[in-house]
Design an enzyme around this catalytic site. Structure first.
Site, short mmCIF file in Angstrom:
data_model
loop_
_atom_site.label_atom_id
_atom_site.label_comp_id
_atom_site.label_asym_id
_atom_site.label_seq_id
_atom_site.Cartn_x
_atom_site.Cartn_y
_atom_site.Cartn_z
N ASP A 61 -5.37 -2.80 -1.48
CA ASP A 61 -6.46 -2.40 -0.59
C ASP A 61 -7.52 -1.60 -1.35
O ASP A 61 -7.30 -1.20 -2.50
CB ASP A 61 -5.95 -1.61 0.63
CG ASP A 61 -5.00 -0.46 0.27
OD1 ASP A 61 -4.88 -0.13 -0.94
OD2 ASP A 61 -4.38 0.11 1.18
N ASN A 89 0.13 7.29 10.20
CA ASN A 89 0.04 6.65 11.52
C ASN A 89 0.75 5.29 11.53
O ASN A 89 0.56 4.50 12.44
CB ASN A 89 -1.44 6.48 11.92
CG ASN A 89 -2.21 5.58 10.97
OD1 ASN A 89 -1.64 5.06 9.99
ND2 ASN A 89 -3.49 5.37 11.23
N HIS A 117 0.37 2.91 9.22
CA HIS A 117 -0.34 1.79 8.56
C HIS A 117 0.37 1.39 7.26
O HIS A 117 1.01 2.22 6.62
CB HIS A 117 -1.83 2.08 8.35
CG HIS A 117 -2.20 3.05 7.29
ND1 HIS A 117 -3.22 3.97 7.44
CD2 HIS A 117 -1.71 3.28 6.04
CE1 HIS A 117 -3.34 4.68 6.33
NE2 HIS A 117 -2.43 4.30 5.47
N GLU A 161 -4.37 -0.84 9.98
CA GLU A 161 -4.31 0.31 10.88
C GLU A 161 -3.67 -0.09 12.21
O GLU A 161 -3.55 -1.29 12.50
CB GLU A 161 -5.74 0.84 11.12
CG GLU A 161 -6.44 1.37 9.87
CD GLU A 161 -5.98 2.78 9.48
OE1 GLU A 161 -4.83 3.16 9.81
OE2 GLU A 161 -6.77 3.50 8.84
#
Ligand code: GLP
Length: 254
Positions: A81, A147, A149, A154
């Site tokens: 990423d 969270n 991800h 996401e």
């Protein structure tokens, strides 16, 4: 593997390795990479490996960057990423790109064909096609975000999401930049999609530090179905996942 605390678990396809500290997580993870690289020396087909950024993989890179350059000669290295550069990047409080991180931590030290996802920002379909070449990805190495991800998939990301551009969650911006609103810092990223990640032959998920325990437990809880609310939970659908931690976690709870 000689670790004493490897556990059987009830999420079929997920194997858990528990070690004592981040360095041992890095050591174990590097063993999987080295095994593939050695295999690549015996075959014409290159091995394809996807590498993450973040604090978690740093000890793994410390080991891998001391391996012989030529061991990497028959490998395709993919980048997981990258941030989308925002307007105003010239501001003095500049952030480090994932490309800079990747070069600094490993790719400047090793051979192999290196694919930076940020170079494909306007042709991400091509990146997915490259990942499908040579019989697909052999190994994807992941961390996990606070969270849930994985890469920058996401919450809200579907299990078949392609490699794409995505808005960063406010919690991710806070985790990564200290605030969700920092002028000159990214609000978007490009990420290898879960659809591409889940097609890999083997997925290695690394998690270190107590603060990752709760989200990891949630992601691999066998009593709840995978869902887009916690993107890492889609990994439960994969037949060959290895999770390496430096804390205790129990994937057998029901
Ligand atoms: C970032 C990256 C992820 C990484 C995660 C965890 O947002 N996009 O690829 O796995 O955060 O980072 P760390 O290892 O620093 O906790």
């Amino acid at each position: 593997m000689d670790e004493k605390s490897r556990q059987a678990n009830r999420v079929a396809g997920v194997r858990l390795i528990q070690t004592e500290n981040p360095e041992k997580v890095g050591q174990k993870a590097s063993e999987f990479v080295l095994e593939l690289l050695q295999q690549s020396q015996q075959q014409p087909k290159p091995v394809s490996i996807v590498f993450p950024t973040g604090n978690t993989p740093l000890p793994m890179y410390q080991v891998l960057r001391h391996t012989p350059y030529t061991l990497w000669s028959n490998s395709h290295l993919f980048h997981l990423d990258e941030y989308v550069p925002p307007a105003g990047r010239h501001l003095p409080s500049r952030y480090e790109t994932y490309e800079e991180y990747m070069k600094r931590e490993l790719w400047d030290y090793v051979g192999g064909h290196q694919f930076f996802i940020g170079h494909y920002i306007d042709r991400l379909k091509e990146y997915d096609e490259l990942a499908r070449q040579n019989d697909g990805l052999d190994l994807v190495i992941l961390g996990i975000g606070g969270n849930g991800h994985v890469a920058f998939n996401e919450p809200g990301s579907a299990s078949d999401a392609p490699t794409r551009r995505i808005q960063l969650a406010p919690t991710t911006m806070r985790d990564n930049f200290g605030t969700a609103d920092r002028p000159g810092y990214p609000t978007e990223a490009v990420t290898m999609g879960l659809g591409t990640i889940l097609k890999a032959k083997h997925i290695l998920l690394l998690a270190t530090g107590e603060k990752k325990r709760e989200i990891l437990q949630k992601a691999f809880d066998p009593s709840t179905p995978p869902s887009a609310d916690c993107p890492a939970s889609w990994l439960k659908n994969h037949p060959n996942v290895t999770v390496i931690t430096d804390f205790s976690v129990d994937f057998t709870r029901s």
